[in-house]
Scaffold this motif. Sequence first.
Motif, PDB file in Angstrom:
ATOM      1  N   GLY A   1       0.803  -1.227   0.000  1.00  0.00           N
ATOM      2  CA  GLY A   1       0.000   0.000   0.000  1.00  0.00           C
ATOM      3  C   GLY A   1       0.826   1.262   0.000  1.00  0.00           C
ATOM      4  O   GLY A   1       0.304   2.341  -0.277  1.00  0.00           O
ATOM      5  N   ALA A   2       2.119   1.162   0.303  1.00  0.00           N
ATOM      6  CA  ALA A   2       2.987   2.346   0.313  1.00  0.00           C
ATOM      7  C   ALA A   2       3.592   2.530  -1.080  1.00  0.00           C
ATOM      8  O   ALA A   2       3.941   1.556  -1.744  1.00  0.00           O
ATOM      9  CB  ALA A   2       4.094   2.208   1.353  1.00  0.00           C
ATOM     10  N   ARG A   3       3.728   3.753  -1.504  1.00  0.00           N
ATOM     11  CA  ARG A   3       4.275   4.019  -2.833  1.00  0.00           C
ATOM     12  C   ARG A   3       5.754   3.674  -2.892  1.00  0.00           C
ATOM     13  O   ARG A   3       6.242   3.134  -3.860  1.00  0.00           O
ATOM     14  CB  ARG A   3       4.104   5.501  -3.194  1.00  0.00           C
ATOM     15  CG  ARG A   3       2.676   5.920  -3.472  1.00  0.00           C
ATOM     16  CD  ARG A   3       2.622   7.355  -3.958  1.00  0.00           C
ATOM     17  NE  ARG A   3       3.295   8.258  -3.046  1.00  0.00           N
ATOM     18  CZ  ARG A   3       4.326   9.006  -3.361  1.00  0.00           C
ATOM     19  NH1 ARG A   3       4.813   8.960  -4.564  1.00  0.00           N
ATOM     20  NH2 ARG A   3       4.867   9.818  -2.473  1.00  0.00           N
ATOM     21  N   THR A   4       6.455   4.029  -1.832  1.00  0.00           N
ATOM     22  CA  THR A   4       7.908   3.878  -1.862  1.00  0.00           C
ATOM     23  C   THR A   4       8.350   2.852  -0.832  1.00  0.00           C
ATOM     24  O   THR A   4       7.592   2.484   0.058  1.00  0.00           O
ATOM     25  CB  THR A   4       8.584   5.213  -1.515  1.00  0.00           C
ATOM     26  OG1 THR A   4       8.144   5.623  -0.222  1.00  0.00           O
ATOM     27  CG2 THR A   4       8.233   6.286  -2.533  1.00  0.00           C
ATOM     28  N   LEU A   5       9.595   2.426  -0.985  1.00  0.00           N
ATOM     29  CA  LEU A   5      10.195   1.616   0.070  1.00  0.00           C
ATOM     30  C   LEU A   5      10.362   2.503   1.296  1.00  0.00           C
ATOM     31  O   LEU A   5      10.654   3.691   1.168  1.00  0.00           O
ATOM     32  CB  LEU A   5      11.544   1.069  -0.392  1.00  0.00           C
ATOM     33  CG  LEU A   5      11.526   0.176  -1.639  1.00  0.00           C
ATOM     34  CD1 LEU A   5      12.945  -0.200  -2.029  1.00  0.00           C
ATOM     35  CD2 LEU A   5      10.701  -1.067  -1.402  1.00  0.00           C
ATOM     36  N   VAL A   6      10.204   1.922   2.477  1.00  0.00           N
ATOM     37  CA  VAL A   6      10.269   2.746   3.687  1.00  0.00           C
ATOM     38  C   VAL A   6      11.441   2.297   4.550  1.00  0.00           C
ATOM     39  O   VAL A   6      11.768   1.108   4.586  1.00  0.00           O
ATOM     40  CB  VAL A   6       8.960   2.666   4.503  1.00  0.00           C
ATOM     41  CG1 VAL A   6       7.792   3.150   3.674  1.00  0.00           C
ATOM     42  CG2 VAL A   6       8.703   1.261   4.997  1.00  0.00           C
ATOM     43  N   PRO A   7      12.089   3.225   5.228  1.00  0.00           N
ATOM     44  CA  PRO A   7      13.174   2.836   6.130  1.00  0.00           C
ATOM     45  C   PRO A   7      12.609   2.173   7.388  1.00  0.00           C
ATOM     46  O   PRO A   7      11.844   2.794   8.126  1.00  0.00           O
ATOM     47  CB  PRO A   7      13.865   4.165   6.458  1.00  0.00           C
ATOM     48  CG  PRO A   7      12.838   5.205   6.190  1.00  0.00           C
ATOM     49  CD  PRO A   7      11.907   4.672   5.155  1.00  0.00           C
ATOM     50  N   SER A   8      12.977   0.937   7.592  1.00  0.00           N
ATOM     51  CA  SER A   8      12.382   0.191   8.711  1.00  0.00           C
ATOM     52  C   SER A   8      12.850   0.714  10.066  1.00  0.00           C
ATOM     53  O   SER A   8      12.178   0.531  11.065  1.00  0.00           O
ATOM     54  CB  SER A   8      12.730  -1.288   8.587  1.00  0.00           C
ATOM     55  OG  SER A   8      14.125  -1.474   8.668  1.00  0.00           O
ATOM     56  N   CYS A   9      13.995   1.404  10.093  1.00  0.00           N
ATOM     57  CA  CYS A   9      14.542   1.842  11.380  1.00  0.00           C
ATOM     58  C   CYS A   9      13.735   2.981  11.987  1.00  0.00           C
ATOM     59  O   CYS A   9      13.794   3.204  13.197  1.00  0.00           O
ATOM     60  CB  CYS A   9      15.995   2.265  11.231  1.00  0.00           C
ATOM     61  SG  CYS A   9      16.234   3.733  10.225  1.00  0.00           S
ATOM     62  N   SER A  10      12.978   3.694  11.156  1.00  0.00           N
ATOM     63  CA  SER A  10      12.238   4.841  11.689  1.00  0.00           C
ATOM     64  C   SER A  10      10.742   4.742  11.471  1.00  0.00           C
ATOM     65  O   SER A  10       9.975   5.414  12.157  1.00  0.00           O
ATOM     66  CB  SER A  10      12.738   6.138  11.056  1.00  0.00           C
ATOM     67  OG  SER A  10      12.462   6.125   9.674  1.00  0.00           O
ATOM     68  N   ARG A  11      10.311   3.922  10.542  1.00  0.00           N
ATOM     69  CA  ARG A  11       8.883   3.842  10.249  1.00  0.00           C
ATOM     70  C   ARG A  11       8.187   3.062  11.372  1.00  0.00           C
ATOM     71  O   ARG A  11       8.529   1.926  11.660  1.00  0.00           O
ATOM     72  CB  ARG A  11       8.660   3.157   8.908  1.00  0.00           C
ATOM     73  CG  ARG A  11       7.197   2.970   8.518  1.00  0.00           C
ATOM     74  CD  ARG A  11       6.487   4.288   8.301  1.00  0.00           C
ATOM     75  NE  ARG A  11       5.103   4.066   7.952  1.00  0.00           N
ATOM     76  CZ  ARG A  11       4.635   3.971   6.709  1.00  0.00           C
ATOM     77  NH1 ARG A  11       5.453   4.103   5.696  1.00  0.00           N
ATOM     78  NH2 ARG A  11       3.365   3.770   6.483  1.00  0.00           N
ATOM     79  N   LYS A  12       7.212   3.719  11.968  1.00  0.00           N
ATOM     80  CA  LYS A  12       6.484   3.084  13.071  1.00  0.00           C
ATOM     81  C   LYS A  12       5.609   1.949  12.533  1.00  0.00           C
ATOM     82  O   LYS A  12       5.003   2.064  11.471  1.00  0.00           O
ATOM     83  CB  LYS A  12       5.599   4.112  13.777  1.00  0.00           C
ATOM     84  CG  LYS A  12       6.393   5.228  14.470  1.00  0.00           C
ATOM     85  CD  LYS A  12       6.947   4.724  15.793  1.00  0.00           C
ATOM     86  CE  LYS A  12       7.574   5.842  16.608  1.00  0.00           C
ATOM     87  NZ  LYS A  12       8.842   6.315  16.048  1.00  0.00           N
TER      88      LYS A  12
END
Lengths: 286, 276
Positions: free
Chosen positions: B54-65
């Motif tokens: 559902g997210a457009r971009t890859l997300v940084p796992s270290c900061s994404r809640k």
Amino acid sequence: MNFRRVLPLGAAVTGLLLVVAIASHGRPLSGSGHPGPTASFFDYVYTTIVIVAIAMTLVTIYAFAGMRGRLWTDPGRRWHLISTVLMLAGALLFAYLLQRGHFLATLHKLEQQHASTGAQGAGGKHLPKGAHARGARLRWDEIVLIALLLGGMVVVGLMNRSRRRLRPLPRLRTKRDALARALDESLDDLRTDPDLRRAIIAAYARMERALEAAAMPRHPAEAPFEYVERVLESLDASAASVRRLTVLFEWAKFSQHEPEPVMRDEAIAALIAVRDELRSPLQAAA
Amino acid sequence: MIELTVDGDAVEVDDGATILDACRRLQIETPTLCYADTLTPVNVCRVCVVEVEGARTLVPSCSRKAEAGMVVHTDSERVRTSRRLVLELLGSSVDLSLAPDALRYIADYDAHPERFGENAATVAQPVKLDNDLYVRDYSRCILCYKCVEACGEDHQNTFAIAVAGRGFDAHISTELDVPLPDSACVYCGNCIAVCPTGALMPKSEFDLREAGTWDESKQTEVDTICPYCGVGCNLTLHIQDANIVKVTSPDDHDVTRGNLCIKGRFGFEFVQNRAK
């Protein structure tokens, strides 16, 4: 700026100027013989508020319909909706007070008392009290004007849409031709720019812009390779050359290594191959 | 508690936990370079990115809640491609020989930094030897911002260093690029503690490496309490050939969280003064 965006914006600004011109009747707000704006000015303000409130109601209903089940599971969305509804209720209340609450009438009475006091002090004629004591009224000329503007925008939009649906084959030809022309210009850039890194980036950027103009824009979240793969599916062109150019772009844009002179030849060869592949179906069709 | 799915497995994490926390709970190894448990995530290295449905971009796992119902993929082709490219770009332009984690990631993701060739125009410059306590070798710097964070708001609040320049010109710099002894640096060495690549290194370690005598396999670690003041910081003494060669502090210590002052980190040579 894109002409298709400028046109409706210009029409909207012209419409607003027209509304203001009609509202002021060609005179400044305080130049009508007594201090402050005219009564018709407040009519237009009231009408504008009503129109905005109706528009907000429609937007809220649309948002409700779009969110459906997600609304109550997401606290952020819920709060946005509640705040929008509260703002809408506030606007409606304000409009109601303007019309029914004799707020304007009170304001005008105060103004007239002030004006008559000033006139008596100066030996002037006593002004009749309550001459403008009325609530705000809807200005149908403004409503008709805005309805015409909206109707015009809808008609233009529908015409554009129907135009896009027609003639798919010429559109495909335009797409290929636009890309091929852009690649011609990129070749010139590559040949003449002394900064190879900049030339390669410019070549890739020009290809992206040409594709965007041909209704194949890169999505903001797409990486260069993801974008190229998608575009190649749409264009039916051989992927090897475009991929090579994207590799060179990746190198030039993100790597701290200076591009080597041989890369200029590779980039030119890749672009020529892409251009020829894109042009060949056109020549075959001609 | 929040329930989400990572690589097909359901996992529960506390409110406010990140995707990285969820991955660790499931023992899914997620590469990190700019992340540290004691620092605020700055999202610059991008090797910890994951794909969220559902997210457009890859997300940084270290900061994404983590969010309830989130579906995360940590090993999709898109994720591996992105991580591989980042590692290739880093490996091709920075000396990672003292960054064992990064070298392991490069092997795990089949990254080929050599495809970019040699002779990178990087931030490399001669090793800066301008004081007696630590050295700066920016040919190893991956611009992870950890030292900047440690020197700034996260730990020391000295703000002696920052990232200067943009793009290819970005580099770690003192204010107005003055030499370190002329800067606001208080030589706490907390930047050294968080550096993941050996770009910042105690002078004692640097000298031994230069002499070819640094050997971690011969080293032992001894935990003790710093004798200088009453705070009670934990010290981990790294001992080689009966000499203290480096002092660190455990990250999980409630008081220090891996930080020390100049005395705790560098004031150990008196122990080895055999004449006294």
